[in-house]
Design a protein around this motif. Structure first.
Motif, PDB file in Angstrom:
ATOM      1  N   LYS A  79      53.556  35.141  33.040  1.00  0.00           N
ATOM      2  CA  LYS A  79      54.490  35.084  34.167  1.00  0.00           C
ATOM      3  C   LYS A  79      53.812  34.807  35.502  1.00  0.00           C
ATOM      4  O   LYS A  79      54.465  34.806  36.537  1.00  0.00           O
ATOM      5  CB  LYS A  79      55.258  36.399  34.258  1.00  0.00           C
ATOM      6  N   VAL A  80      52.479  34.680  35.493  1.00  0.00           N
ATOM      7  CA  VAL A  80      51.785  34.468  36.769  1.00  0.00           C
ATOM      8  C   VAL A  80      50.937  33.197  36.697  1.00  0.00           C
ATOM      9  O   VAL A  80      50.649  32.685  35.615  1.00  0.00           O
ATOM     10  CB  VAL A  80      50.883  35.676  37.128  1.00  0.00           C
ATOM     11  N   SER A  81      50.533  32.721  37.900  1.00  0.00           N
ATOM     12  CA  SER A  81      49.619  31.582  37.917  1.00  0.00           C
ATOM     13  C   SER A  81      48.264  32.067  38.417  1.00  0.00           C
ATOM     14  O   SER A  81      48.165  33.129  39.037  1.00  0.00           O
ATOM     15  CB  SER A  81      50.152  30.495  38.868  1.00  0.00           C
ATOM     16  N   ILE A  82      47.236  31.280  38.134  1.00  0.00           N
ATOM     17  CA  ILE A  82      45.900  31.657  38.597  1.00  0.00           C
ATOM     18  C   ILE A  82      45.842  31.642  40.129  1.00  0.00           C
ATOM     19  O   ILE A  82      45.287  32.542  40.750  1.00  0.00           O
ATOM     20  CB  ILE A  82      44.824  30.718  37.988  1.00  0.00           C
ATOM     21  N   ASP A  83      46.487  30.629  40.735  1.00  0.00           N
ATOM     22  CA  ASP A  83      46.475  30.539  42.200  1.00  0.00           C
ATOM     23  C   ASP A  83      47.050  31.792  42.846  1.00  0.00           C
ATOM     24  O   ASP A  83      46.481  32.374  43.766  1.00  0.00           O
ATOM     25  CB  ASP A  83      47.286  29.320  42.656  1.00  0.00           C
ATOM     26  N   GLN A  84      48.210  32.184  42.309  1.00  0.00           N
ATOM     27  CA  GLN A  84      48.885  33.370  42.817  1.00  0.00           C
ATOM     28  C   GLN A  84      47.998  34.609  42.615  1.00  0.00           C
ATOM     29  O   GLN A  84      47.870  35.457  43.511  1.00  0.00           O
ATOM     30  CB  GLN A  84      50.183  33.470  42.002  1.00  0.00           C
ATOM     31  N   SER A  85      47.334  34.696  41.467  1.00  0.00           N
ATOM     32  CA  SER A  85      46.464  35.834  41.182  1.00  0.00           C
ATOM     33  C   SER A  85      45.269  35.867  42.116  1.00  0.00           C
ATOM     34  O   SER A  85      44.814  36.935  42.525  1.00  0.00           O
ATOM     35  CB  SER A  85      45.966  35.781  39.736  1.00  0.00           C
ATOM     36  N   LYS A  86      44.769  34.666  42.471  1.00  0.00           N
ATOM     37  CA  LYS A  86      43.626  34.604  43.393  1.00  0.00           C
ATOM     38  C   LYS A  86      44.010  35.162  44.754  1.00  0.00           C
ATOM     39  O   LYS A  86      43.205  35.842  45.397  1.00  0.00           O
ATOM     40  CB  LYS A  86      43.137  33.159  43.544  1.00  0.00           C
ATOM     41  N   VAL A  87      45.235  34.872  45.172  1.00  0.00           N
ATOM     42  CA  VAL A  87      45.703  35.384  46.460  1.00  0.00           C
ATOM     43  C   VAL A  87      45.765  36.914  46.415  1.00  0.00           C
ATOM     44  O   VAL A  87      45.299  37.606  47.321  1.00  0.00           O
ATOM     45  CB  VAL A  87      47.095  34.789  46.811  1.00  0.00           C
ATOM     46  N   VAL A  88      46.328  37.434  45.311  1.00  0.00           N
ATOM     47  CA  VAL A  88      46.431  38.891  45.148  1.00  0.00           C
ATOM     48  C   VAL A  88      45.040  39.521  45.150  1.00  0.00           C
ATOM     49  O   VAL A  88      44.785  40.523  45.830  1.00  0.00           O
ATOM     50  CB  VAL A  88      47.185  39.245  43.835  1.00  0.00           C
ATOM     51  N   ALA A  89      44.111  38.901  44.403  1.00  0.00           N
ATOM     52  CA  ALA A  89      42.758  39.451  44.311  1.00  0.00           C
ATOM     53  C   ALA A  89      42.089  39.452  45.685  1.00  0.00           C
ATOM     54  O   ALA A  89      41.494  40.457  46.094  1.00  0.00           O
ATOM     55  CB  ALA A  89      41.929  38.654  43.305  1.00  0.00           C
ATOM     56  N   ALA A  90      42.220  38.336  46.411  1.00  0.00           N
ATOM     57  CA  ALA A  90      41.575  38.228  47.721  1.00  0.00           C
ATOM     58  C   ALA A  90      42.114  39.313  48.649  1.00  0.00           C
ATOM     59  O   ALA A  90      41.361  39.972  49.383  1.00  0.00           O
ATOM     60  CB  ALA A  90      41.810  36.845  48.313  1.00  0.00           C
ATOM     61  N   HIS A  91      43.425  39.514  48.595  1.00  0.00           N
ATOM     62  CA  HIS A  91      44.040  40.524  49.451  1.00  0.00           C
ATOM     63  C   HIS A  91      43.539  41.932  49.085  1.00  0.00           C
ATOM     64  O   HIS A  91      43.147  42.710  49.943  1.00  0.00           O
ATOM     65  CB  HIS A  91      45.565  40.447  49.316  1.00  0.00           C
ATOM     66  N   ALA A  92      43.534  42.224  47.775  1.00  0.00           N
ATOM     67  CA  ALA A  92      43.112  43.553  47.327  1.00  0.00           C
ATOM     68  C   ALA A  92      41.653  43.828  47.684  1.00  0.00           C
ATOM     69  O   ALA A  92      41.293  44.944  48.066  1.00  0.00           O
ATOM     70  CB  ALA A  92      43.329  43.693  45.822  1.00  0.00           C
ATOM     71  N   MET A  93      40.819  42.783  47.577  1.00  0.00           N
ATOM     72  CA  MET A  93      39.385  42.982  47.841  1.00  0.00           C
ATOM     73  C   MET A  93      39.124  43.271  49.319  1.00  0.00           C
ATOM     74  O   MET A  93      38.046  43.718  49.683  1.00  0.00           O
ATOM     75  CB  MET A  93      38.563  41.765  47.399  1.00  0.00           C
TER      76      MET A  93
END
Lengths: 99, 580
Positions: free
Chosen positions: B541-555
């Protein structure tokens, strides 16, 4: 047959308070007597012949309890019960031994 | 109704009848008897009381003779308590009117008496409760007689409530009937926790003492998500949990068709999802959920189940079963990962004040080469049967890794000499679970074929938290930014060096971390089989691009709680849930 009703308050001086063996001794005396016996502590009123009831008295050393007896040998019974609360082993054992 | 807070170690909700095991592994059986059996049951109770009374009287006389009459008097008291007519009437009423089993009636009544004493704020009275438990045990022993069984022979579904479960008790359980566990002691790393997760049943540990307040047959709810145990729930609570259990079942049913679909993100990136197993039969759970392999095969069970060291054949049989069932898909065997205390026939360490930092895992293996070689021989022999990989746990220094590889090479040579077949090129890897290994990972990648991040230990060692200690367990948090940085470093180094990297800790089976991990570059998840469908569902249900944004924000965030709530929010958005 004369019906007597007597009561007496006393302070528990047994360092362990009213414990399992005290309760057993009270029960043994109460069973032998022809009177109705109640033992009353700050939190509970127990029938003298009911071991579980007596166990729930929760009377530590230094607390006050009241003994009540109603029946033909009420006075004698209280005399027999009172020393049990001092924790004197010989009294406890004597109470238990007399069947 | 009574609620207890413990440590959640295996998710899900279970509602059912309690099976209570006391400190001595004493089982208190079921609640009801058949209507027409009442007379027989009363007779059984009378016989048990009689036998117990005889035994107490004998004790009384023996003690009085040897130690003096005042010591015998305590048994006289027990005798009076046991033979009391009120107790007898109460028990009879329960059996006659409510059709309770004598065992249940005894345990229920005496425990209630004991509670009265325990509640009174006085130590001398609280100790009196022990007298009552003593009577209870004596009666139960006579009632149960030869039927005094452990939990190995269950015949109906139960929730097991125990002080602690020994590894062999848990290992011998029939998974058909054990629907949940609660133990008074223990932490997330305890064997009970691992077995519960393996069985896919809810479990809560470390609740503190409560067994004196339940009886076998009581209704209990185990909430393995929140770490709650609810004794004798009220109607409202029961309805709430029944609803939740129903929803979970529906979700599981809804996810079932995912089995044959690829774990592919919206933008077409393939992700491997593998299973973690402990017992060979769990390999079936992996196949059922369409796992891409076994990412972590824990081998501790082989040592825990018996009193003797497992032979090479025992290892080999277990490994072959797993490899044959996985049918060519990769199976990663992790060499034994535990302390000497759990090893059969091994003397206890004299100075093991800090077992997590002590002689365990690969350290123990390198000091006990015959034991280690037996396991490696079996694994190498099994490598001829399928796609087997060997992984070393708790590697901290390069020297340790080299030593372990040397032992392996030596065993290979040995097999060669005897003309025994094995896969000479089998991949050799290591767990990344000690911060020191992360710091040195650029060196390690040159000497291994693959890596696997073990988050449970990594979190524990990074945050200096013993997760089996209930007083500090709340400090154990995989979302801590320090942990996330170590994970990011590991992924960056491994991917940069083109060394396959997997994650096999509990974190990889928790959907709230899935987007973060995808965004950081993880493409190989290994989780408890029960978690596979949920992770796959989210990946799709997710894309890698979207996940990268989430990861960058969380980090960029600074504390674990905020990170966790942010990740939960993003996960719910991705799943189309409105709940926050």
């Amino acid at each position: 047959m004369s019906e007597q009703k007597v009561s007496r308050s006393l302070v528990v001086t047994d360092p362990s308070g009213v414990h399992v063996r005290t309760a057993t001794a009270i029960q043994a005396v109460a069973r032998r007597s022809r009177s109705e016996i109640q033992v009353i502590s700050a939190c509970h009123k127990a029938k003298g012949t009911d071991i579980w009831d007596l166990l729930a008295l929760a009377a530590p050393c230094g607390s006050t309890i009241t003994l009540e007896a109603a029946g033909p040998d009420a006075g004698e019974v209280l005399d027999a019960l009172a020393p049990i609360f001092t924790g004197d082993e010989t009294v406890l054992l004597a109470a238990l031994r007399k069947k | 109704m009574q609620k207890l807070q413990g440590i959640a170690v295996s998710p899900g909700v279970a509602i059912g009848e309690a099976l209570v095991m006391d400190n001595e592994g004493f089982r208190i059986p079921r609640r009801f008897v058949a209507r027409d059996a009442v007379v027989d049951e009363l007779e059984r109770l009378d016989k048990a009381v009689e036998a117990a009374a005889w035994e107490i009287a004998r004790n009384r006389d023996a003690v009085a003779r040897e130690l003096g009459a005042q010591y015998g008097a305590i048994f006289e008291a027990h005798l009076q308590m046991l033979q009391d007519s009120r107790l007898h009437d109460e028990l009879e009423e329960m059996i006659r009117q409510r059709h309770y089993s004598p065992e249940y009636a005894v345990s229920r009544t005496l425990r209630r008496y004991a509670q009265v004493f325990q509640r009174i704020e006085s130590s001398y009275l609280a100790e009196r409760a022990n007298d009552i438990f003593d009577i209870e045990k004596r009666l139960l022993r006579h009632l149960l007689g030869h039927r005094r069984e452990g939990i190995a022979h269950l015949t109906s579904p139960v929730l097991i409530l125990a002080h602690n479960l020994t590894p062999s008790e848990t290992a011998n359980l029939d998974p058909k009937f054990a629907r949940g566990f609660v133990t008074e002691v223990g932490g997330p790393g305890s064997h009970t926790a691992i077995v519960a997760e393996a069985l896919g049943i809810p479990a809560v540990v470390g609740t503190g003492s409560f067994l004196s307040e339940v009886s076998g047959g009581d209704l209990v709810i185990i909430d393995g998500d929140k770490g709650l145990v609810i004794l004798q729930p009220d109607e409202e609570t029961l309805a709430l949990y029944r609803h939740e259990a129903e929803e979970n079942r529906t979700l599981a049913a809804r996810l079932e068709p995912l089995r044959d679909l690829p774990a592919e993100t919206l933008d077409g990136v393939h992700v491997d999802i593998l299973g973690n197993i402990e017992f060979p039969y769990e390999v079936d759970h992996c196949v059922d959920r369409g796992a891409d392999g076994v990412g972590l095969y824990r081998t501790e069970f082989l040592y825990l189940g018996s009193d003797t060291e497992p032979t090479e054949e025992i290892h080999f049989d277990a490994y072959s079963r797993v490899l044959n069932t996985m049918n060519g898909k990769p199976v990663t065997i992790r060499t034994f990962d535990m302390g000497a205390d759990k090893m059969p026939n091994m003397p206890a360490m004299e100075d093991e004040r800090n077992p997590c930092l002590g002689l365990r895992s690969i350290r123990l293996a390198l000091r006990n080469l015959p034991l280690f070689r037996t396991q490696l021989r079996a694994a190498l022999r099994a490598s001829a049967l399928g796609n087997l990989q060997i992984m070393f746990p708790l590697i901290t220094t390069l020297l340790e890794l080299r030593q372990a590889k040397m032992v392996l090479a030596d065993v290979m040579e040995d097999l060669d000499e005897h003309g025994i077949a094995f896969n000479r090129d089998l991949p050799i890897g290591m767990m990344v679970e000690v911060p020191a290994a992360v710091m040195m990972l650029d060196r390690f990648v040159k000497e291994v074929d693959f890596l696997s991040i073990g988050t449970n230990d990594l979190v524990q060692y990074t945050l200096a938290v013993d997760r089996s200690n209930k007083d500090v367990v709340q400090l154990y948090n995989p979302a801590d930014p320090a942990v996330l940085r170590l994970i990011k470093t590991s992924l960056d180094v491994a991917l940069g060096a083109n060394v396959p990297i997997n994650m096999c800790g509990q974190m990889s089976g928790a959907p709230i971390y899935t987007m973060l991990l995808l965004g950081l570059g993880l493409r190989r998840f290994s989780a408890t089989p029960a978690a596979i469908p949920e992770i796959k569902n989210l990946v799709r249900k997710v894309s890698i691009d979207q996940s990268k944004v989430v990861a960058a924000h969380a980090m960029n965030m600074e504390n674990a709680r905020e990170i966790k709530s942010y990740l939960t929010e993003e996960m719910n958005k991705a799943l189309g849930k409105t709940r926050t």
